[in-house]
Scaffold this motif. Structure first.
Motif, PDB file in Angstrom:
ATOM      1  N   ASP A   1       0.796  -1.235   0.000  1.00 16.31           N
ATOM      2  CA  ASP A   1       0.000   0.000   0.000  1.00 16.31           C
ATOM      3  C   ASP A   1       0.819   1.272   0.000  1.00 16.31           C
ATOM      4  OD1 ASP A   1       1.040  -0.083   2.532  1.00 16.31           O
ATOM      5  OD2 ASP A   1      -0.866  -0.013   3.580  1.00 16.31           O
ATOM      6  N   LYS A   2       2.145   1.149  -0.263  1.00 22.46           N
ATOM      7  CA  LYS A   2       2.971   2.350  -0.212  1.00 22.46           C
ATOM      8  C   LYS A   2       4.241   2.171  -1.037  1.00 22.46           C
ATOM      9  CE  LYS A   2       5.123   5.547   3.091  1.00 22.46           C
ATOM     10  NZ  LYS A   2       5.434   5.798   4.517  1.00 22.46           N
ATOM     11  N   GLY A   3       4.537   3.161  -1.902  1.00 18.23           N
ATOM     12  CA  GLY A   3       5.788   3.169  -2.638  1.00 18.23           C
ATOM     13  C   GLY A   3       6.837   3.964  -1.883  1.00 18.23           C
ATOM     14  N   GLY A   4       8.060   3.978  -2.424  1.00 25.48           N
ATOM     15  CA  GLY A   4       9.129   4.747  -1.798  1.00 25.48           C
ATOM     16  C   GLY A   4      10.468   4.402  -2.408  1.00 25.48           C
ATOM     17  N   GLY A   5      11.442   5.300  -2.260  1.00 27.56           N
ATOM     18  CA  GLY A   5      12.804   5.006  -2.670  1.00 27.56           C
ATOM     19  C   GLY A   5      12.947   4.574  -4.112  1.00 27.56           C
ATOM     20  N   PHE A   6      12.278   5.254  -5.051  1.00 26.69           N
ATOM     21  CA  PHE A   6      12.300   4.940  -6.485  1.00 26.69           C
ATOM     22  C   PHE A   6      11.544   3.654  -6.820  1.00 26.69           C
ATOM     23  CE2 PHE A   6      16.882   6.649  -6.098  1.00 26.69           C
ATOM     24  CZ  PHE A   6      16.430   7.959  -5.960  1.00 26.69           C
ATOM     25  N   CYS A   7      10.815   3.089  -5.869  1.00 27.65           N
ATOM     26  CA  CYS A   7      10.149   1.795  -6.061  1.00 27.65           C
ATOM     27  C   CYS A   7       8.637   1.977  -6.133  1.00 27.65           C
ATOM     28  CB  CYS A   7      10.487   0.851  -4.915  1.00 27.65           C
ATOM     29  SG  CYS A   7      12.264   0.517  -4.728  1.00 27.65           S
ATOM     30  N   ALA A   8       8.046   1.579  -7.247  1.00 29.69           N
ATOM     31  CA  ALA A   8       6.607   1.759  -7.437  1.00 29.69           C
ATOM     32  C   ALA A   8       5.810   0.486  -7.220  1.00 29.69           C
ATOM     33  CB  ALA A   8       6.334   2.287  -8.851  1.00 29.69           C
ATOM     34  N   TYR A   9       6.410  -0.669  -7.476  1.00 27.83           N
ATOM     35  CA  TYR A   9       5.682  -1.932  -7.381  1.00 27.83           C
ATOM     36  C   TYR A   9       6.446  -2.910  -6.488  1.00 27.83           C
ATOM     37  CZ  TYR A   9       3.332  -0.016 -11.460  1.00 27.83           C
ATOM     38  OH  TYR A   9       2.637   0.796 -12.315  1.00 27.83           O
ATOM     39  N   ALA A  10       5.713  -3.667  -5.698  1.00 24.55           N
ATOM     40  CA  ALA A  10       6.318  -4.614  -4.760  1.00 24.55           C
ATOM     41  C   ALA A  10       6.573  -5.943  -5.462  1.00 24.55           C
ATOM     42  CB  ALA A  10       5.420  -4.788  -3.547  1.00 24.55           C
ATOM     43  N   ASP A  11       7.558  -5.962  -6.337  1.00 24.87           N
ATOM     44  CA  ASP A  11       7.772  -7.134  -7.192  1.00 24.87           C
ATOM     45  C   ASP A  11       8.280  -8.347  -6.419  1.00 24.87           C
ATOM     46  OD1 ASP A  11      10.218  -5.739  -6.831  1.00 24.87           O
ATOM     47  OD2 ASP A  11      11.060  -6.626  -8.646  1.00 24.87           O
ATOM     48  N   ILE A  12       9.058  -8.139  -5.368  1.00 30.37           N
ATOM     49  CA  ILE A  12       9.541  -9.274  -4.581  1.00 30.37           C
ATOM     50  C   ILE A  12       8.372  -9.953  -3.888  1.00 30.37           C
ATOM     51  CG2 ILE A  12      10.908  -9.903  -2.552  1.00 30.37           C
ATOM     52  CD1 ILE A  12      12.969  -7.815  -3.436  1.00 30.37           C
TER      53      ILE A  12
END
Length: 299
Positions: free
Chosen positions: A109-120
């Motif tokens: 439910d939250k992006g951050g640090g140049f990361c948009a998707y929780a791929d891991i």
């Protein structure tokens, strides 16, 4: 019942276990030149591997784009709607970096640090839902930064064991997320090869002694490289290559499949180092073709 998806595909055993799309290399009206991230890093890695005759266009696996239904396995619809709106502003454009995997600061439910998707998180949840025999996973996060995104996602999930080695003094400093880390190794500014590699080898073995997973997700950030503007560590190119060799060697010795994502790395020379590491893994017989028969590690 799992939803229908195009992300899973059969591919010939003549392919190398390397997944790539030219879409990983982003441009955004020239703003990528002002960003610390080398947004063309993955294309450069592939070109180096082509030059070394390791791969051709026919022997890599072409990545497919996740649909909204795929992303909803991890993300809330509210977050995805917010992300669509943020894309319309240059202020948040770097949140849309779609380049190569390892977005370990993004949670459901939250992006951050140049990361948009929780791929891991998405990769692990897909494996749990869709692959018979995979019910336990270990994340080995060796990016210079704490992997607070996947940690928040799996904080109460006993199926996922998280080992995280990071610079204790830099972003994100997420105290709540640290509760999810089963093996936490915090480093100081300027940590060098000898100390770093000793800790990696000791703790990877220790983690796999504690829990034997069905799969390892290895976040192999190169922002540990000496001179990286965001990582703050002092690991040499040879140290990074040796680090990857250690992780893959231990995984192979225990017959555990491994998914490697390349994550952070903010210098132009990191592409060459990643390519050299892959070539080293090939030369040592730690990666290869015919995954279906041999269950070899994947990148």
């Amino acid at each position: 019942m799992p939803h229908a998806t195009q992300l899973y595909q059969d591919f010939p055993t003549t392919c190398w276990p390397i997944v790539y799309s030219s879409d990983y290399n982003i441009t955004f009206i020239g703003l990528e030149k002002l960003h610390p991230f080398d947004s063309g890093k993955w294309g450069k890695v592939i070109n180096f591997l082509r030059e070394e005759k390791l791969i051709t266009n026919d022997t890599i696996v072409t990545a497919r784009e996740a649909t909204e239904e795929d992303l909803l396995v991890v993300h809330t619809r509210r977050y995805l709607n917010k992300l669509k709106k943020s894309f319309e502003t240059t202020e948040n454009s770097d949140r849309w970096n779609n380049n190569g995997g390892g977005f370990h600061h993004c949670s459901g439910d939250k992006g951050g640090g140049f990361c948009a998707y929780a791929d891991i998180t998405l990769a692990i949840k897909f494996l749990f839902e869709r692959v018979e025999g995979i019910s336990k996973a270990t994340i080995i996060d060796l990016d210079a930064h704490q992997g607070n995104g996947h940690e928040r996602d799996f904080i109460d999930d006993k199926r996922v064991y998280i080992m995280d080695v990071y610079n204790r003094h830099i972003y994100p400093g997420d105290t709540m997320a640290k509760r999810a880390i089963k093996r936490k190794i915090e480093l100081d500014w300027g940590t060098e090869d000898k100390e770093y590699l000793q800790k990696v080898e000791t703790h990877v073995k220790g983690a796999l002694n504690e829990v034997t997973p069905d799969v390892i997700v290895y976040n192999a950030g190169t922002d540990i490289l000496d001179g990286d503007p965001l990582g703050g560590l002092s690991i040499s190119p040879q140290g990074i290559i040796k680090r990857d060799e250690i992780v893959f060697s231990i995984a192979r010795s225990r017959s555990i499949p491994i998914l490697m994502v390349t994550s952070g790395g903010y210098q132009k020379r990191t592409a060459r180092i990643i390519a050299d590491s892959i070539l080293n893994l090939r030369n040592l017989g730690l990666i290869g073709k015919a995954l279906a028969e041999t269950h070899e590690p994947r990148i």
